[in-house]
Motif scaffolding. Structure first.
Motif, short mmCIF file in Angstrom:
data_model
loop_
_atom_site.label_atom_id
_atom_site.label_comp_id
_atom_site.label_asym_id
_atom_site.label_seq_id
_atom_site.Cartn_x
_atom_site.Cartn_y
_atom_site.Cartn_z
N MET A 1 -54.01 19.07 144.12
CA MET A 1 -54.09 17.69 143.66
C MET A 1 -52.70 17.07 143.70
SD MET A 1 -55.67 16.21 140.15
CE MET A 1 -54.40 17.06 139.27
N ARG A 9 -59.08 9.59 140.85
CA ARG A 9 -59.99 10.03 139.77
C ARG A 9 -60.01 8.99 138.65
NH1 ARG A 9 -60.73 15.64 139.69
NH2 ARG A 9 -60.58 16.34 141.84
N PHE A 278 -49.51 14.21 129.27
CA PHE A 278 -48.60 14.46 130.40
C PHE A 278 -47.18 14.74 129.89
CE2 PHE A 278 -51.59 11.67 132.99
CZ PHE A 278 -52.20 12.76 133.59
N ILE A 281 -46.87 18.22 128.33
CA ILE A 281 -46.84 19.40 129.22
C ILE A 281 -45.64 19.35 130.16
CG2 ILE A 281 -49.33 19.75 129.08
CD1 ILE A 281 -49.58 18.50 131.85
N GLY A 282 -44.71 18.43 129.89
CA GLY A 282 -43.44 18.47 130.60
C GLY A 282 -43.30 17.52 131.77
N TRP A 283 -44.19 16.54 131.85
CA TRP A 283 -43.99 15.54 132.89
C TRP A 283 -42.84 14.62 132.47
CZ3 TRP A 283 -48.40 13.19 136.18
CH2 TRP A 283 -49.16 14.23 136.75
N ARG A 287 -42.09 10.72 136.45
CA ARG A 287 -43.35 11.18 137.05
C ARG A 287 -44.54 10.46 136.44
NH1 ARG A 287 -44.44 15.36 140.21
NH2 ARG A 287 -42.35 16.19 139.87
N GLU B 117 -57.60 22.00 137.76
CA GLU B 117 -56.67 20.87 137.91
C GLU B 117 -55.91 20.61 136.61
OE1 GLU B 117 -59.20 18.42 141.32
OE2 GLU B 117 -59.65 18.15 139.19
N GLU B 120 -53.25 23.12 136.57
CA GLU B 120 -52.30 22.82 137.65
C GLU B 120 -51.30 21.73 137.22
OE1 GLU B 120 -54.04 20.97 141.05
OE2 GLU B 120 -52.16 21.02 142.17
N LEU B 121 -51.77 20.80 136.38
CA LEU B 121 -50.90 19.69 135.95
C LEU B 121 -49.59 20.20 135.35
CD1 LEU B 121 -53.28 17.15 134.18
CD2 LEU B 121 -52.22 16.94 136.41
N SER B 122 -49.67 21.34 134.65
CA SER B 122 -48.48 21.88 133.99
C SER B 122 -47.43 22.37 134.97
CB SER B 122 -48.87 23.05 133.08
OG SER B 122 -49.13 22.58 131.79
N PHE B 124 -46.64 20.79 137.84
CA PHE B 124 -46.01 19.70 138.59
C PHE B 124 -44.53 19.65 138.24
CE2 PHE B 124 -48.92 16.56 140.65
CZ PHE B 124 -50.07 17.33 140.59
N ARG B 169 -53.27 26.38 130.27
CA ARG B 169 -52.32 25.33 130.63
C ARG B 169 -50.98 25.55 129.93
NH1 ARG B 169 -53.84 19.40 128.82
NH2 ARG B 169 -53.28 20.33 126.82
#
Lengths: 371, 254
Positions: A1, A9, A278, A281-283, A287, B117, B120-122, B124, B169
């Motif tokens: 993705m 989405r 987001f 979780i470290g974005w 980003r 997914e 997977e976000l973690s 990025f 996650r």
């Protein structure tokens, strides 16, 4: 993705809002493209029409603000023809003239001695003989629009003319012409001994010779000589038309950007908690902002595809518009499309940045507390 | 580290070499200072510790976790990571991406995405390719027993399965510190035990420092160290009574 997949989405979650936003952008881009293309096409059609006549220069009244706004005494044709370097000169009176069924047709009057008659690409019939009166040659487009054929009678400015020929010019504007003997048009329009323009062919086609001929013609006084391109670029009507088209186009695209802004402001407000996730979780802020801007860009891409489809439909529909359909071709150039889409892209990006910036201002903990 | 950080450290005292994360004089107020969630907290968490943070609702437990992972900022005081003051939002983002995993009571999954997914976000921004991301996410989901549900939308999963996705996650980056805020609070008792067992098994396998916020005294009892928060203060810290040298929690001990 990837971010684009994530954006898709998110957009699919709210199909009605997404569809309406895409429709709004599509209408904005389509109308902007159609308006700008139309104004350019009108000018291009006029230029192509004059070019098809094979002129090196066109002579008009000095100071005339537009191509319909100046008149020259027809005795000036001889003086222009006598200028060294001029091989031939032909006067022309032109106007939009009412025909019998309330249509206005672009009508040209030429002297029966004009060399232009010899260049008419006849599909059928003939051109007027010397001294012949009350006859007309129609361009194919005009014949179709007026529903006339050879030997029919056409009414122009309240007078009746017998159709003696039909011409198959290649340019849209010339296909819409009605050609009359100059004297007939002067009488019918109450402009005796006047022409609007003089067509000039120079002995040598190079730029230096044409410039010398131009100077010599203008030295005769009260006349302006220019190439077709120059004449049209100085025309006030075209300038006003282009300015209005551009202004309306900018407004249309700005409205499209506001659609994006509104959709994304609502989306980010509804998804505040997700934006907090987001961040948790470290974005990075960059980003997260990029994910929102990409969502705006996805809307933009679909909106532009729809806008291009709308403008293509407008191009197909244009010939059926009675007032201009037979005079203007509608062909957006790749450059014009690229410029319009670039302007829309810039505005959509700006429209996406604000909600993106708003989204990352809040602390993640506060965002996660939102329901 | 800024001068003020140094000044504060000087006032607060020494940080042990084995301390992973520490709070020094940390306070957090809400509503423009009207509500004191935490007041002047000093807390050291050593690498490998398993710390249960317990206390009544509104005592400040979640505020403490939020400050430990930098999703909220203290009004005063300093958070130290491996003995150095965390320098600001970018530093915190980097820590959450690489070194801190968080499990929430409410799962906090993205509803439009599949289990795979979401995990997977973690990954990025960690320099991993999309293929590597998916592979690592799949391995982690396999470890939490969700291999058959990789491609299921998280909205179709049960509460226990969702929390397993959230645990996957949090752990997929192999963090040094796992923060779990009431991880079983939204689950029925049977599922809660299963999720807790999974959490402690993974903790034992991966050997990461764990801070577990819970109301559940039984669950807290599975941690080596218990910190009780009351009215925004640390009312009791078992490490202060008898510092536990081992990094192994009671569950993992024979």
């Amino acid at each position: 993705m990837n971010l684009a997949g994530l954006a898709l989405r998110n957009l699919k979650r709210r199909p009605v809002r997404t569809s309406l936003t895409v429709l709004g952008i599509g209408l904005a881009v389509g109308s902007a493209l159609a308006l700008i293309s139309l104004s350019h096409s009108i000018k291009d059609s006029a230029r192509a029409g004059v070019d098809e006549m094979g002129d090196d220069l066109v002579v008009m009244q000095k100071g005339a603000s537009d191509i319909f706004g100046g008149f020259i005494a027809d005795e000036a044709i001889k003086r222009v023809a006598a200028v060294p370097g001029v091989t031939r000169a032909a006067g022309e009176l032109f106007m939009f003239a009412p025909s019998g069924d309330n249509r206005s047709v672009l009508t040209l009057g030429w002297p029966d001695t004009s060399y232009l008659w010899a260049k008419v690409p006849l599909r059928e019939g003939r051109v007027p003989a010397a001294g012949e009166r009350a006859v007309a040659v129609l361009g194919e487009g005009a014949a179709a629009a007026l529903g006339k054929k050879r030997d029919d009678t056409v009414e122009i400015l309240g007078k009746r003319f017998k159709v003696i020929g039909v011409a198959n010019y290649t340019t849209v504007i010339n296909r819409g012409l009605v050609l009359l003997p100059l004297t007939d048009l002067q009488e019918a329009s109450l402009r005796p001994k006047q022409v609007t323009m003089i067509h000039v062919n120079a002995e040598h086609g190079n730029a230096a010779d044409i410039a010398r001929v131009k100077d010599a013609i203008e030295a005769l006084g009260d006349l302006t000589a220019s190439t077709a391109n120059d004449m049209l670029s100085k025309d006030r009507n075209f300038a006003v038309l282009e300015a209005i088209s551009l202004a309306i186009s900018i407004i249309a695209i700005a409205i499209g950007a506001i659609y994006v802004l509104n959709a994304l402001v609502m989306a980010t407000q509804e998804r505040t908690r997700e934006i907090g996730i987001f961040a948790a979780i470290g974005w990075s802020r960059g980003r997260i902002m990029a994910s929102i801007v990409v969502e705006g860009l996805v809307l933009y891409v679909f909106g532009c595809i729809l806008g291009l489809a709308f403008s293509a439909l407008a191009a197909l529909a244009l010939p059926y518009i009675p007032t201009i359909g037979n005079l203007v071709s509608f062909q957006p150039s790749p450059l014009l499309i690229a410029l319009t889409l670039a302007a829309a892209l810039a505005l959509c990006a700006v429209g996406s940045l604000y909600p993106a910036w708003r989204a990352v201002r809040m602390s993640p903990a506060a965002a996660l507390r939102r329901l | 580290m800024t001068e003020s950080d140094n000044a504060h450290l000087g006032a607060a005292g020494h940080v042990d070499n084995d301390t992973l994360i520490a709070l020094r004089g940390v306070s957090r107020h809400y509503d423009s200072g009207a509500i004191a969630a935490l007041t002047d907290i000093d807390l050291d968490i050593a690498g490998g510790d398993c710390v249960a943070v317990i206390g009544a609702s509104g005592s400040g437990k979640s505020s403490l976790v939020n400050l430990l992972c930098g999703i909220d900022n203290p009004d005063t005081g300093t958070v130290l990571w491996r003995g150095r003051a965390v320098r600001g939002p970018r530093h915190w983002t980097q820590l959450r991406r690489q070194s801190i995993g968080i499990v929430f009571q409410e799962f906090n999954l993205i509803p439009t995405l599949t289990a795979l997914e979401n995990v997977e976000l973690s990954l990025f921004g960690n320099g991993t390719s999309p293929t590597q991301r998916l592979a690592r996410a799949a391995v982690m989901l396999d470890r939490v027993g969700l291999e058959p549900r990789l491609h299921s939308l998280v909205t179709t999963l049960s509460g226990g399965e969702r929390q397993r996705v959230a645990i996957a996650r949090a752990l997929v980056n192999k963090p040094s510190l796992l923060l779990a805020d009431e991880p079983t609070g939204s689950l029925d008792s049977v599922t809660a035990v299963a999720v807790a067992d999974l959490l402690f098994k993974l903790r034992a396998d991966l050997g990461m420092t764990t801070v577990l916020v819970t109301h559940d005294e039984a669950l807290a009892g599975r941690c080596v160290r218990r910190v009780r928060i009351k009215d925004g203060h640390i009312a009791e810290d078992s490490a202060a009574i008898a510092r536990v040298p081992s990094v192994v929690d009671k569950q993992a001990s024979p």
